[in-house]
Every structure is written in structure tokens, then in C-alpha cells.
Design an enzyme around this catalytic site. Structure first.
Site, mmCIF file in Angstrom:
data_model
loop_
_atom_site.group_PDB
_atom_site.id
_atom_site.type_symbol
_atom_site.label_atom_id
_atom_site.label_comp_id
_atom_site.label_asym_id
_atom_site.label_seq_id
_atom_site.Cartn_x
_atom_site.Cartn_y
_atom_site.Cartn_z
ATOM 1 N N HIS A 1 5.159 -2.685 6.543
ATOM 2 C CA HIS A 1 4.287 -3.832 6.756
ATOM 3 C C HIS A 1 4.510 -4.394 8.158
ATOM 4 O O HIS A 1 5.480 -4.051 8.829
ATOM 5 C CB HIS A 1 4.570 -4.906 5.707
ATOM 6 C CG HIS A 1 4.509 -4.391 4.298
ATOM 7 N ND1 HIS A 1 3.367 -4.430 3.537
ATOM 8 C CD2 HIS A 1 5.462 -3.796 3.528
ATOM 9 C CE1 HIS A 1 3.613 -3.886 2.345
ATOM 10 N NE2 HIS A 1 4.878 -3.497 2.329
ATOM 11 N N ARG B 1 2.185 1.149 9.419
ATOM 12 C CA ARG B 1 1.863 0.207 8.353
ATOM 13 C C ARG B 1 1.026 0.920 7.291
ATOM 14 O O ARG B 1 0.513 2.016 7.511
ATOM 15 C CB ARG B 1 1.093 -0.985 8.915
ATOM 16 C CG ARG B 1 1.920 -1.851 9.845
ATOM 17 C CD ARG B 1 1.066 -2.873 10.560
ATOM 18 N NE ARG B 1 0.438 -3.816 9.627
ATOM 19 C CZ ARG B 1 -0.448 -4.725 10.001
ATOM 20 N NH1 ARG B 1 -0.835 -4.797 11.267
ATOM 21 N NH2 ARG B 1 -0.971 -5.548 9.102
ATOM 22 N N HIS B 2 0.904 0.307 6.149
ATOM 23 C CA HIS B 2 0.005 0.776 5.106
ATOM 24 C C HIS B 2 -1.417 0.809 5.636
ATOM 25 O O HIS B 2 -1.729 0.204 6.682
ATOM 26 C CB HIS B 2 0.076 -0.185 3.915
ATOM 27 C CG HIS B 2 -0.158 -1.614 4.338
ATOM 28 N ND1 HIS B 2 -1.430 -2.136 4.550
ATOM 29 C CD2 HIS B 2 0.709 -2.601 4.629
ATOM 30 C CE1 HIS B 2 -1.325 -3.384 4.934
ATOM 31 N NE2 HIS B 2 -0.032 -3.708 5.005
ATOM 32 N N ARG C 1 0.029 -1.412 -1.598
ATOM 33 C CA ARG C 1 -0.691 -0.816 -0.472
ATOM 34 C C ARG C 1 0.117 0.271 0.242
ATOM 35 O O ARG C 1 -0.465 1.227 0.762
ATOM 36 C CB ARG C 1 -1.148 -1.900 0.512
ATOM 37 C CG ARG C 1 -0.072 -2.861 0.966
ATOM 38 C CD ARG C 1 -0.775 -4.089 1.564
ATOM 39 N NE ARG C 1 0.130 -5.107 2.080
ATOM 40 C CZ ARG C 1 0.704 -6.030 1.309
ATOM 41 N NH1 ARG C 1 0.523 -6.031 0.007
ATOM 42 N NH2 ARG C 1 1.468 -6.962 1.864
ATOM 43 N N GLU D 1 7.204 -6.723 2.518
ATOM 44 C CA GLU D 1 6.844 -7.589 3.624
ATOM 45 C C GLU D 1 7.571 -8.920 3.541
ATOM 46 O O GLU D 1 8.049 -9.334 2.466
ATOM 47 C CB GLU D 1 5.322 -7.797 3.627
ATOM 48 C CG GLU D 1 4.791 -8.702 4.726
ATOM 49 C CD GLU D 1 5.103 -8.232 6.145
ATOM 50 O OE1 GLU D 1 6.293 -8.041 6.439
ATOM 51 O OE2 GLU D 1 4.178 -8.096 6.952
ATOM 52 N N ASN E 1 -6.118 -7.918 3.970
ATOM 53 C CA ASN E 1 -6.387 -7.857 5.414
ATOM 54 C C ASN E 1 -7.841 -8.219 5.702
ATOM 55 O O ASN E 1 -8.128 -8.960 6.651
ATOM 56 C CB ASN E 1 -6.103 -6.462 5.961
ATOM 57 C CG ASN E 1 -4.647 -6.062 5.900
ATOM 58 O OD1 ASN E 1 -4.323 -4.884 5.703
ATOM 59 N ND2 ASN E 1 -3.741 -7.019 6.057
#
Length: 493
Positions: A368, A233-234, A283, A303, A240
Site C-alpha cells: 500500500h 501497490r495493489h 486489494r 496499510e 481509490n
């Protein structure tokens, strides 16, 4: 006269029997398992019926290649009974267990055996599609025997030299009576694909329907060259930290540290011609920028679109859309956010990514949480029920190495702290889906007039960009920002 016409009624959605054809050690089981994994991933219920397993069940102790000699009448009867038993299970699966495709994995090297299968399919209204794997390269055959066959239950108590010798003699037993598919004459009416020399050439004949077209397309994209696929993932982003889903926020300070750690990790892997793929969201791009490598942006990797729930926390969704919150918990794979997407939608969107991953060698995909779950479910053969709950933590790289009949996965934490975005399956959902559940509807129950949040940080930011161009400042707030695709939002966890 053997039955040679394309069988089954002319129905678009008739169940299909895929019949593997070829000498031993030609990759038939590899193709069967890989194709079945793909078809189940895209939502077509598929199951492999390996006649060798039926034979091992019937004959507990394998002695030698003599069992496969064409003049061994007793063994020939046993082998035929095993094939018939497998076909009975095929019928049960396709008629009573909601199966759509059955893969009949055996050598099927004679016209007599293929004729028996065709008659079986005709009697039951099934379509038939043949996949023949042809390979005469002794190096490839020997490699396949060493990698797969010598570890089979047949040679459990046998040293590798004796096992290799026995298996090569087994191949010779089939070679004598092998009748390849003949699409130019005898088998011209059959639906089939010949895969020649592990994908160097293909010969396709009489494709009947959409699903057979997809099978052909898939088989023409896979390869067996050694490679490694990295999924991550980023880095942790501002959304987040706030516990919000979707949006297009940038990396947090810890997310930036992860990007630098990822750069070091990639350098240590010392990979030749590594491809780097990202989504089109900030991101993942910021994460890739730290690698100092060329990268390719895929819109398909964006995403999952949370629709009216974009940039909301789960607590806010529970409070503002309580019914939607409950519906998603009941069946997370099929649930579609109002004006957004479901995991099922995401799988369809990601199919081109999977096809291209199968064509490539070493690839790093920076994506994502929901996207990574879908990709991981494909490689690890996870069900639709398991997919939305696969753990894909931030700041962790999953190293996937394709092996003979599957994929080996290694989880590598880069030791940069991050928030935990994983949400476990609720206890209520474990009891089974609610029969009254709304599935795949774009009409929200809890939100009469959904207003989807635009994937842009602020309207002021949009105006600031537009004001740099004469005549581009809008006179009023538009319901859809210029250039914005209302169907391409972002993600829930």
C-alpha cells in the site's frame, strides 16, 4: 597498559561509538553505510566517519601503497592526525549535534589504535562496540577490490591492472601489523561482533544494551548475494476511485487489468524462486491472485491505520476533523491518527519485514502507499521528513537492485490508467513544524469520542456470514466485531 575494560558510564542511553576493524577490502564501509541506513530508518540518529575521506582531504594526491607502509613515519603521523580529526568530529556529533551513534570507519587493525579510541570514549562517556570483518577468501577480496576500490578517488587516473596491484600491496602493508580482536583473552571485556566470511559465522562478545542487540541481529540477517526486490501497490481499488482512505475494498476494473499486466511483467522478468508477499487486505490479495504464484500474506504489510478517519476522503476529514487535518499537515511522519497510527508507528511495524527482505533473494512485495513509502525510504536512505511524501503511484513497479554502497531504483509503469492518490506537501508545512503541535497522542483534539470504523464492508455482510453458523447471530450491534483487531485498521494515503 592499554585501556581494555568496557568503557563509558553505566547509563542505558549513553551515545555509542561503533568501531570498524579489519583489513582493507573486507566490507567495512559496506557494513558501516548499510548499518547507518538501518539505524537512521528506525529513528536512531547515526553518522559514518570514514577516516579514509579525512586522509584524502589531507593528502590531495595519492601516489602509491608506500603511504601505508608501517616504516613510513611521516605518513604514519598524517594518518594518526586524520584519525584524531575524525574522533573530534565524532565527539562534536555525539555531544552537540544530537547524534546517538557514530560509526568510526577505518581499519583500526592494531591494539594501540583501538586503545586510543577506547580512551577517547572513556574520557567522553561513550560506549564502544567493535565490528570486525574477517575474510580470507581471495575470491571475495578480489571481487570487492574490483567492484569498489578501483573506482575510488585514489585510483582516478590509474588503469585497473596497476590499481589492483597497488591495492593488494596496500593490504599487505596492513597485514604485517594486523592484530585481530581476541575475545577469549586480550579483548574479553570488550563489546564486539566478529563477522566471519561475509556472514558464514559470527562471534559475539559482551553485548551491553538493547541497541547493540539490534545491531547484532541486523548484521546476522544481511547478505551480499545478488538479488532484486520489486515493490508495487495493489491495483486501483474502489476506495481509490471514491477518493477515500483505508477500508478493505476490492479492485476496480482498471485495478484488475493491472493485476493481469503485473502477471505478464513478472513472467518477462524470468526470475528464479520469486517470493510474493501481500498484506492481509483484499486489494493486495486480489492483485496477487492474478500472478498464479504462491504468495504469503503479512499482517505487518497492512496499510497505515487511519483510525477515526478510515474510509473518509481528505475533504471529509478537513470538514469533520479540521484540527486533525491541520496537525497532520504540520508533521506527517510523527502525526498519529486518533485511534490509529503514524508513519513512525508504521516503521516499527515494518521492521520484521525489512529483516526478512534482507535475508531473502528475489521478492515481489504488493502493498500500500504508506507502507511502500516506508520500505522505499529504507532502501533509498530517505529521511523521516521525506518519507511521507515519496511518490509511489498506482500501477507502477519499482525495481530495486542492491549495489556496493546503496540501491539502484528503476520505475516501471505498466501503462494502465489509475487515479493519482499522491498528495503534495502543503506550503504551510514547508515553513517548519508548529511548536504547539500534538505529536503521537491517541487523544483526538477534534473528536471527543472517536468511533473507529470497522474494516469490513458492512454489518449486513458480517451478519450474513455469521448466520451460516447456528447460534452465531448477534442480538445487538457489538462495539467491536468478533475477531476484529481494533489496532489493525487501514490506510491513509
Amino acid at each position: 597498559m592499554p585501556f581494555r575494560k568496557a568503557c563509558g558510564p553505566q547509563l542505558a542511553n549513553s551515545p555509542t561509538v561503533i568501531v570498524m576493524v579489519g583489513l582493507p577490502a573486507r566490507g567495512k564501509t559496506y557494513i558501516s553505510k548499510k548499518l547507518t541506513r538501518y539505524l537512521n530508518w528506525i529513528g536512531v540518529p547515526t553518522k559514518v566517519f570514514n577516516v579514509g575521506e579525512y586522509r584524502r582531504e589531507a593528502v590531495k594526491h595519492y601516489s602509491s601503497y608506500d603511504f601505508f607502509r608501517p616504516d613510513n613515519e611521516e605518513a604514519m603521523k598524517v594518518r594518526r592526525q586524520c584519525a584524531l580529526a575524525a574522533l573530534r568530529d565524532v565527539k562534536l556529533y555525539l555531544t552537540e549535534e544530537a547524534g546517538q551513534i557514530a560509526v568510526f570507519d577505518a581499519t583500526n587493525t592494531t591494539r594501540e589504535r583501538r586503545g586510543m579510541i577506547l580512551n577517547f570514549a572513556k574520557e567522553n562517556g561513550f560506549k564502544v562496540f567493535f565490528i570486525e570483518s574477517v575474510c580470507n577468501d581471495p575470491t571475495v577480496v578480489a571481487s570487492n577490490v574490483m567492484e569498489v576500490k578501483l573506482s575510488s578517488p585514489d585510483y582516478r587516473d590509474c588503469n585497473s591492472t596497476d590499481a589492483m596491484e597497488d591495492f593488494m600491496k596496500r593490504i599487505n602493508c596492513y597485514q604485517a601489523s594486523y592484530q585481530p580482536l581476541d575475545p577469549d583473552d586480550y579483548d574479553r571485556e570488550l563489546s564486539l561482533i566478529k563477522v566471519i566470511d561475509v556472514g558464514r559465522r559470527f562471534l559475539v562478545n559482551r553485548v551491553q544494551d538493547h541497541i547493540q542487540s539490534r545491531i547484532v541481529y541486523y548484521l546476522m540477517n544481511i547478505h551480499v548475494q545478488p538479488r532484486t526486490i520489486y515493490l508495487c501497490r495493489h491495483g486501483e481499488c474502489e476506495s481509490n476511485l471514491k477518493g477515500k482512505i483505508g477500508g478493505d475494498s476490492g479492485l476496480s476494473n482498471r485495478g484488475k487489468k493491472f493485476a493481469l499486466a503485473l502477471n505478464k511483467f513478472v513472467e518477462e522478468q524470468n526470475l528464479k524462486d520469486l517470493k510474493v508477499w501481500t498484506s492481509q487486505l483484499k486489494r493486495t490479495i486480489q492483485t496477487a491472485e492474478a500472478l498464479q504464484l504462491p504468495y504469503e500474506q503479512w499482517k505487518a504489510l497492512n496499510e497505515i491505520d487511519a483510525g477515526v478517519c478510515e474510509e473518509m476522503s481528505y475533504e471529509e476529514i478537513r470538514e469533520q476533523h479540521p484540527e486533525e487535518f491541520a496537525l497532520r499537515d504540520q508533521d506527517k511522519y510523527y502525526y498519529r491518527y486518533p485511534s490509529g497510527e503514524s508513519y513512525q508507528d508504521l516503521v516499527q511495524r515494518l521492521e520484521p519485514v525489512i529483516m526478512e527482505l534482507e535475508r531473502q533473494e528475489n521478492v515481489l512485495v504488493i502493498c500500500h502507499q504508506a507502507v511502500m513509502r516506508c520500505l522505499l525510504a529504507y532502501f533509498l536512505d530517505k529521511s523521516a521528513d521525506e518519507m511521507p511524501y515519496l511518490k509511489c503511484p498506482l500501477h507502477t513497479v519499482l525495481k530495486l537492485t542492491p549495489v556496493a554502497y546503496g540501491c539502484r531504483v528503476e520505475s516501471i509503469s505498466l501503462n494502465i490508467e489509475a487515479v493519482n492518490t499522491h498528495r503534495e506537501r502543503p506550503e504551510e508545512a514547508k515553513k517548519g513544524p508548529n511548536p504547539l503541535m500534538r505529536r503521537n497522542s491517541v487523544t483526538p483534539l477534534a473528536s471527543p469520542e472517536p468511533t473507529k470504523k470497522p474494516r469490513i464492508n458492512s454489518f449486513e455482510e458480517h451478519v450474513a456470514v455469521s448466520s451460516a453458523l447456528p447460534g452465531c447471530v448477534p442480538q445487538e450491534v457489538p462495539t467491536q466485531l468478533p475477531g476484529q483487531n481494533m489496532n489493525n485498521s487501514q490506510k491513509p494515503l
